[in-house]
Design an enzyme around this catalytic site. Structure first.
Site, mmCIF file in Angstrom:
data_model
loop_
_atom_site.group_PDB
_atom_site.id
_atom_site.type_symbol
_atom_site.label_atom_id
_atom_site.label_comp_id
_atom_site.label_asym_id
_atom_site.label_seq_id
_atom_site.Cartn_x
_atom_site.Cartn_y
_atom_site.Cartn_z
ATOM 1 N N GLU A 177 -21.496 -7.204 -51.285
ATOM 2 C CA GLU A 177 -22.177 -7.899 -50.186
ATOM 3 C C GLU A 177 -22.031 -7.015 -48.963
ATOM 4 O O GLU A 177 -20.964 -6.958 -48.361
ATOM 5 C CB GLU A 177 -21.517 -9.260 -49.911
ATOM 6 N N CYS A 212 -23.279 -10.324 -40.892
ATOM 7 C CA CYS A 212 -24.057 -9.412 -41.746
ATOM 8 C C CYS A 212 -25.520 -9.800 -41.743
ATOM 9 O O CYS A 212 -26.397 -8.951 -41.802
ATOM 10 C CB CYS A 212 -23.507 -9.430 -43.161
HETATM 11 P P1 NAD Z 1 -15.246 -2.586 -43.729
HETATM 12 O O1 NAD Z 1 -16.099 -2.097 -44.837
HETATM 13 O O2 NAD Z 1 -14.680 -1.603 -42.783
HETATM 14 O O3 NAD Z 1 -13.998 -3.391 -44.315
HETATM 15 C C1 NAD Z 1 -14.161 -4.439 -45.230
HETATM 16 C C2 NAD Z 1 -12.903 -4.568 -46.036
HETATM 17 O O4 NAD Z 1 -12.756 -3.383 -46.824
HETATM 18 C C3 NAD Z 1 -11.628 -4.685 -45.207
HETATM 19 O O5 NAD Z 1 -10.746 -5.585 -45.833
HETATM 20 C C4 NAD Z 1 -11.073 -3.269 -45.251
HETATM 21 O O6 NAD Z 1 -9.689 -3.218 -45.078
HETATM 22 C C5 NAD Z 1 -11.457 -2.864 -46.656
HETATM 23 N N1 NAD Z 1 -11.502 -1.418 -46.868
HETATM 24 C C6 NAD Z 1 -11.685 -0.424 -45.956
HETATM 25 N N2 NAD Z 1 -11.623 0.794 -46.555
HETATM 26 C C7 NAD Z 1 -11.406 0.560 -47.874
HETATM 27 C C8 NAD Z 1 -11.267 1.403 -49.006
HETATM 28 N N3 NAD Z 1 -11.313 2.740 -48.912
HETATM 29 N N4 NAD Z 1 -11.074 0.826 -50.214
HETATM 30 C C9 NAD Z 1 -11.030 -0.514 -50.338
HETATM 31 N N5 NAD Z 1 -11.141 -1.369 -49.300
HETATM 32 C C10 NAD Z 1 -11.340 -0.839 -48.077
HETATM 33 O O7 NAD Z 1 -16.108 -3.705 -43.022
HETATM 34 P P2 NAD Z 1 -15.711 -4.579 -41.760
HETATM 35 O O8 NAD Z 1 -15.846 -3.707 -40.559
HETATM 36 O O9 NAD Z 1 -14.418 -5.272 -42.013
HETATM 37 O O10 NAD Z 1 -16.864 -5.689 -41.791
HETATM 38 C C11 NAD Z 1 -18.106 -5.485 -41.256
HETATM 39 C C12 NAD Z 1 -19.108 -5.118 -42.325
HETATM 40 O O11 NAD Z 1 -19.115 -6.110 -43.354
HETATM 41 C C13 NAD Z 1 -20.515 -5.069 -41.789
HETATM 42 O O12 NAD Z 1 -21.180 -3.950 -42.331
HETATM 43 C C14 NAD Z 1 -21.117 -6.366 -42.321
HETATM 44 O O13 NAD Z 1 -22.515 -6.363 -42.442
HETATM 45 C C15 NAD Z 1 -20.456 -6.501 -43.627
HETATM 46 N N6 NAD Z 1 -20.508 -7.897 -44.080
HETATM 47 C C16 NAD Z 1 -21.356 -8.237 -45.085
HETATM 48 C C17 NAD Z 1 -21.458 -9.560 -45.492
HETATM 49 C C18 NAD Z 1 -22.391 -9.981 -46.592
HETATM 50 O O14 NAD Z 1 -22.182 -11.034 -47.169
HETATM 51 N N7 NAD Z 1 -23.413 -9.225 -46.935
HETATM 52 C C19 NAD Z 1 -20.681 -10.532 -44.876
HETATM 53 C C20 NAD Z 1 -19.821 -10.144 -43.855
HETATM 54 C C21 NAD Z 1 -19.738 -8.817 -43.470
#
Ligand code: NAD
Length: 477
Positions: free
Chosen positions: A246, A280
């Site tokens: 997602e 998102c």
């Molecule tokens: P992010 O990708 O930076 O982090 C998301 C999660 O991934 C966090 O828990 C983070 O610690 C973890 N993470 C980071 N690096 C990682 C790695 N190398 N391996 C595994 N896990 C890792 O995103 P964010 O800044 O926390 O959230 C914002 C983003 O999430 C935006 O792009 C938003 O659109 C998206 N989002 C999507 C939805 C959806 O349902 N489509 C919903 C909410 C947020």
């Protein structure tokens, strides 16, 4: 000090290190979480596996449903407490924090009722055979959760996984995990067996990565940025682990000249300022038919100027952004807009009471954004709305589809055939006609196409992704 919650126990990290918890409303640290390690993930995955094999997989679907319903009730009883935790941790205005807690209640209620309705089929085959399909859980599912809606995303992801018969290891965002630690404690109080829901906090590149790599994890559900979504896929691909992704969006709201503008206006505004634009499915592009472009922009400008931004507890239209780097990201987009001479039409007001150290950003309306500019292409993840005009249906569809994303779209027109024509041509996971749900209710399957990801969460549909299908062919004796 906060701890992991593994096998119904609080546990410190083997790393011996912690991460400060910052209140986005004033930028001050007020608590600490564990900086988890790959060893902590291993402990959690083993606890989950033991739970799955000895207890969880032996429960009937109805018993699982009762547990989920009890958790839903527990969350309802503690919804104010959870909303308060989320408000401080994420900087959510009161109304938003409460809405998120109630959505969490609803997710567990919905999935409680779904547990004993998921079933296989019998298939026609050769004479003398009976063929069955069984929907089986993956086993241990890993859930990597972002910071923008911790409770809601936990509800839809973990709720669906548990209902389908899995046990879960959850890695919340390092910027927002306080509410989920509490929810896991409530699950234990509700009678969940040790190991069914495990929370390991820490940085993504340390514990998120370890979770995605762990051989004992049978499915990964990732919600977050496209960049990390790619990393998760690569790591999971090494061991052929199925993934649900997602990711982000650049969702359009398409406004035709026959739309009911009085109804559309507050919805267009809410879709970009809700959660300070850190959604998102934020409606971050408004595509307006040329004949109503100027009058609608005037109305939008007035509405933007009246928006007030301030500390979460003041419960204004907009709270702070999650952290300083997110604020800087929004500033960078706005400075690029300025260099490209994209006209800024209006901005909201940051109130005087907003503390210096908080991460505030006034909602901003930009017009005539060129389709190739990054403000029309990339996710800002802040309260910035890009307006563009179109002359007819073809141009509207081309603009709507002109990004790498495809998560949600809004269409505003009273013409019934046009509603369906456009809905069919827009490439996105959800389409709202004369309304916009920013993800919609818990019942509605949600997910993207293109770079917005694949697989569906929410609704009954999610249960198919959290299971695998086994075909059993029986030859009659
Ligand atoms: P992010 O990708 O930076 O982090 C998301 C999660 O991934 C966090 O828990 C983070 O610690 C973890 N993470 C980071 N690096 C990682 C790695 N190398 N391996 C595994 N896990 C890792 O995103 P964010 O800044 O926390 O959230 C914002 C983003 O999430 C935006 O792009 C938003 O659109 C998206 N989002 C999507 C939805 C959806 O349902 N489509 C919903 C909410 C947020």
């Amino acid at each position: 000090m906060q701890f992991h919650f593994i096998a119904n126990q609080t546990q410190a990290s083997t790393s011996g290190r912690t991460i400060p918890v910052i209140d986005p409303s004033d930028g001050q640290a007020y608590d600490e979480i564990q900086r988890g390690s790959p060893e902590d993930i291993d402990v959690a995955v083993r606890a989950a596996r033991t739970c799955y094999e000895t207890v969880w997989s032996k429960l009937s679907a109805a018993e699982r449903g009762r547990l989920l319903m009890r958790l839903s009730q527990k969350i309802a009883e503690h919804s104010q407490e959870l909303a308060d935790i989320e408000q401080r941790d994420c900087g959510k205005p009161t109304k938003q924090a409460r809405a998120d807690a109630l959505a969490l209640v609803r997710y567990f209620e919905f999935y409680a009722g779904a547990c004993d309705k998921l079933h296989g089929q019998t298939l026609p085959y050769l004479d003398g055979y009976t063929v069955l399909t069984w929907r089986e859980p993956h086993g241990v599912t890993g859930h990597v959760i972002p910071w923008n809606y911790p409770m809601q995303i936990f509800g839809r992801s973990v709720g669906g996984a548990l209902a389908a018969g899995n046990v879960c290891v959850v890695k919340p965002s390092e910027d927002a995990c306080m509410s989920l630690i509490r929810v896991a404690q409530l699950a234990a109080e509700a009678g969940f067996p040790a190991g069914a829901i495990n929370i390991v906090t820490g940085f993504g590149h340390e514990v998120g990565d370890a979770l995605a790599r762990h051989e004992g994890v049978d499915h990964i559900s990732f919600t977050g940025s496209p960049r990390v979504g790619t990393l998760i896929q690569q790591v999971a691909a090494e061991r052929h682990c199925p993934v649900t992704l997602e990711l982000g969006g650049k969702s359009p709201q398409v406004i035709f000249e026959d739309a009911n503008l009085d109804e559309a206006l507050p919805v267009i505004i809410n879709a970009i300022v809700q959660n300070a634009g850190q959604t998102c499915s934020a409606g971050s592009r408004v595509l307006i038919q040329k004949s109503i472009y100027e009058p609608l922009l005037d109305k939008l400008a007035t509405a933007f100027e009246n928006l007030r931004v301030g500390p979460a507890a003041m419960d204004l239209d907009v709270g702070p952004l999650i952290r300083q780097t997110q604020q800087q990201r929004v500033w960078d987009f706005l400075s690029d807009a300025q260099h490209a001479e994209i006209p800024m039409v209006a901005q909201g007001q940051i109130v005087d009471e907003a503390p210096e150290g908080g991460y505030y950003q006034a909602p901003t309306l930009l017009r005539d954004v060129p389709v190739t500019h990054r403000l029309a292409q990339e996710e800002v993840f802040g309260p910035v709305l890009s307006a563009m005009s179109f002359k007819d249906e073809d141009e509207a569809v081309n603009l709507a589809n002109a990004t790498k994303f495809g998560l949600v779209a809004g269409i505003w027109t009273r013409d019934g055939s046009r509603q369906l024509r456009i809905a069919k041509r827009i490439r996105s996971g959800q389409v709202f006609i004369n309304n916009y749900g920013a993800g919609g209710g818990v019942e509605l399957p949600f997910g993207g196409v293109k770079s917005s990801g694949y697989g569906r969460e929410k609704g009954f549909e999610a249960l198919y992704g959290f299971t695998t299908l086994k075909t059993v062919a029986i030859k009659h004796g």
